[in-house]
Write a protein that holds these residues in place. Structure first.
Motif, PDB file in Angstrom:
ATOM      1  N   ASN A  87      -2.080   0.516   1.661  1.00 22.32           N
ATOM      2  CA  ASN A  87      -1.393   1.447   0.761  1.00 22.32           C
ATOM      3  C   ASN A  87       0.113   1.460   1.034  1.00 22.32           C
ATOM      4  O   ASN A  87       0.924   1.460   0.107  1.00 22.32           O
ATOM      5  N   ASP A  88       0.469   1.490   2.342  1.00 23.08           N
ATOM      6  CA  ASP A  88       1.887   1.471   2.689  1.00 23.08           C
ATOM      7  C   ASP A  88       2.541   0.175   2.218  1.00 23.08           C
ATOM      8  O   ASP A  88       3.683   0.185   1.724  1.00 23.08           O
ATOM      9  N   LEU A  89       1.821  -0.924   2.391  1.00 21.00           N
ATOM     10  CA  LEU A  89       2.351  -2.215   1.949  1.00 21.00           C
ATOM     11  C   LEU A  89       2.554  -2.228   0.437  1.00 21.00           C
ATOM     12  O   LEU A  89       3.557  -2.749  -0.069  1.00 21.00           O
ATOM     13  N   LYS A  90       1.588  -1.618  -0.281  1.00 25.70           N
ATOM     14  CA  LYS A  90       1.699  -1.540  -1.732  1.00 25.70           C
ATOM     15  C   LYS A  90       2.923  -0.730  -2.135  1.00 25.70           C
ATOM     16  O   LYS A  90       3.674  -1.106  -3.039  1.00 25.70           O
ATOM     17  N   LYS A  91       3.129   0.395  -1.419  1.00 28.60           N
ATOM     18  CA  LYS A  91       4.308   1.221  -1.709  1.00 28.60           C
ATOM     19  C   LYS A  91       5.595   0.456  -1.419  1.00 28.60           C
ATOM     20  O   LYS A  91       6.548   0.498  -2.201  1.00 28.60           O
ATOM     21  N   LEU A  92       5.627  -0.224  -0.268  1.00 29.79           N
ATOM     22  CA  LEU A  92       6.826  -0.963   0.095  1.00 29.79           C
ATOM     23  C   LEU A  92       7.108  -2.085  -0.897  1.00 29.79           C
ATOM     24  O   LEU A  92       8.261  -2.322  -1.265  1.00 29.79           O
ATOM     25  N   ASN A  93       6.030  -2.783  -1.314  1.00 33.35           N
ATOM     26  CA  ASN A  93       6.218  -3.841  -2.297  1.00 33.35           C
ATOM     27  C   ASN A  93       6.735  -3.285  -3.620  1.00 33.35           C
ATOM     28  O   ASN A  93       7.598  -3.880  -4.272  1.00 33.35           O
TER      29      ASN A  93
END
Length: 546
Positions: free
Chosen positions: A216-222
């Motif tokens: 989820n964090d990676l999705k937000k960062l992307n």
């Protein structure tokens, strides 16, 4: 029967087994490495000892295949007996790189390129493909093929730091995660250690949960990265557009200045031509006057000579009989010339008018080149003025009044001391110069015609329909819009202000018209209605310059 039996070192009572029987070895403690053996294999199979690399049928088949020479060497060392065997593991251990760093044992060695090599390959470094947490050893493809596949021997990516995967207290593999202490623990820690009774989960469960959060964090960062990339593209596009506009404006300004220089040169030539013509005319007039005066002077000389000759005569009769000297106009000879005091003055009025009209033409041309409109017919609308504000007779100035003006009631009249311009602006670029008092409080700006005319929300700047610059007692500037006040850092230094409006660009800018001109503030928005100039004064005055 020394050398005929193998002794287990793990119990209180040693167990002895005949060497030739090749029994199942329960445990052999060798330094920090635990060697757990399995049942013996087919005696006819030739195996390789991973410890010394001996290929012999004289090996024990277990989770690790060790030859009896190595086992005897290890047992002799534990008994404190000097071994008589030539064990190649001694050579391997001499070459093996091992150290303790911050309490973590490093197993395996590095090749020249920094890679991890097999713990059991002695003669030449062989890259390791996996590391065993239980054995604290790294293995190449060959040794991995004979390594135990049981869950008790978890295999991971090659690493030189394996002890941190075991409990520092119980020396067992870390398999659980204690949520209370946020620590990885072993089974013994849960059963009878410091983490007894704590809520624990398997590492896989905790890892998967963390991976979901990381996903989820990676999705937000992307997503944020994509948004940032879009903003960068937008800014780069604005930069390119700005460069194009700057290039266009620079070209227009250069053309305007070329035209101004051309006009100035032409005007200079015209004025100089006027001066030259006047000089020639004056020279001619002066020459004519000089000739007239010379003739007059010659006549004066002639008459003076006649009188002098008559005065010198001795005979009284001749002096009396000379009648010409007795004429009343004999000495009153007319000069017949103009007043010399008026001849030497140039017609400076002609030069002033020429310069004035020429400069006006240049200003008009420059404004056209910039699509800029001036004050021109800007007048103040008395029907919008509050009763505390006095409007000048030319409708260009507004001042606060101690006396109520008693204006007739009008639907568009302000309750307080404010006034709007009669004209509105819904397109184009415009510039006005405003002169202000150095004391009191004044507001200058622009607003929509739909602004309220009564109540606190009708003040210029205290609504979303007006934008203004405020100055208080020549101390500080403040810009106001939608009841948001922003104090400017500039010190007040000039009573002359410039107001610039670019309707299509949505920009309203205020300047101090000092030398050099100073930018005070720019409002940027999208105008949706026509705009009127708006003024408010308290113990102050403002005036739109022509």
């Amino acid at each position: 029967m020394k050398g005929d039996f193998i002794s287990s070192q793990g119990g209180a009572q040693p167990y002895l087994f005949p060497r030739k029987a090749r029994p199942r070895v329960e445990s052999i403690s060798v330094g920090h490495t635990l060697l757990t053996a399995m049942a013996s294999a087919d005696p006819s199979e030739t195996l390789t000892c991973p410890n010394c690399q001996n290929s012999s049928a004289d090996t024990d088949t277990c989770e690790h295949n060790f030859c009896w020479v190595c086992i005897d060497c290890m047992l002799d060392k534990q008994r404190g007996v000097r071994t008589q065997h030539q064990c190649r593991a001694e050579e391997r251990r001499g070459q093996q790189v091992g150290s303790h760093d911050s309490g973590v044992q490093q197993v395996g060695s590095h090749d020249g390129s920094g890679g991890i090599t097999c713990t059991y390959c002695v003669h030449s470094p062989v890259p390791a493909v996996r590391s065993c947490v239980m054995c604290e050893a790294s293995l190449c493809d060959t040794h991995l093929s004979v390594h135990s596949r049981s869950p008790e021997h978890p295999l991971i990516e090659p690493t030189t730091a394996l002890r941190n995967r075991k409990c520092a207290v119980h020396k067992k593999i870390l398999e659980y995660y204690c949520s209370a202490d946020r620590a990885c623990v072993c089974v013994s820690c849960i059963l009878f250690g410091d983490h007894r009774g704590h809520r624990v989960e398997t590492l896989n469960v905790v890892s998967e949960r963390k991976k979901k959060r990381l996903k989820n964090d990676l999705k937000k960062l992307n997503s944020r990265s994509e948004e940032t990339a879009k903003k960068i593209q937008t800014l780069q596009g604005q930069r390119r557009d700005g460069q194009e506009r700057a290039s266009e404006v620079s070209g227009r300004v250069s053309a305007i200045f070329r035209d101004i220089r051309r006009r100035l040169d032409a005007m200079e030539n015209t004025v100089l031509s006027h001066i030259s013509q006047q000089d020639e005319q004056l020279a001619l007039s002066l020459s004519t006057l000089v000739q007239q005066l010379e003739l007059h002077r010659n006549e004066l000389f002639r008459r003076a000579g006649y009188l002098e000759e008559l005065w010198n005569k001795v005979d009284p009769l001749l002096v009396i009989q000379e009648q010409e000297s007795e004429r009343e106009d004999f000495c009153d000879l007319e000069e017949g010339a103009a007043d010399t005091h008026q001849i030497y003055h140039l017609d400076q009025g002609l030069m002033a008018v020429t310069l004035h009209t020429g400069l006006q033409d240049i200003m008009v041309a420059a404004r056209k080149g910039l699509d800029l409109q001036g004050a021109g017919d800007i007048l103040l609308d008395v029907d919008t003025a509050g009763n505390d504000i006095h409007i000048s007779s030319d409708l260009r100035g507004a001042s606060w009044s101690h006396v109520q003006q008693n204006y007739p009631e009008k639907p568009g009249r302000f309750q307080y001391d404010q006034v709007l311009s009669t004209r509105s602006f819904s397109s184009g670029r415009h510039f006005w110069e405003v002169e202000t008092s150095e004391s009191g409080v004044w507001f200058v700006g622009m607003c929509y015609p739909s602004i309220d005319r009564r109540g606190r929300q009708s003040w210029i700047g205290d609504n979303n329909k007006s934008w203004c610059l405020r100055r208080y007692d020549n101390v500080q500037y403040t810009v106001i819009h939608d009841s948001k006040w922003l104090q400017l850092p500039h010190n007040v230094s000039c009573p002359h202000l410039g107001i610039y409006l670019d309707y299509e660009a949505g920009q309203l800018t205020f300047y101090e018209l000092r030398d050099p001109i100073r930018l005070l503030h720019t409002f940027t928005t999208t105008f949706t209605q026509p705009l009127h100039l708006a003024f408010s004064v308290y113990k102050a005055w403002v005036r739109v310059q022509d």
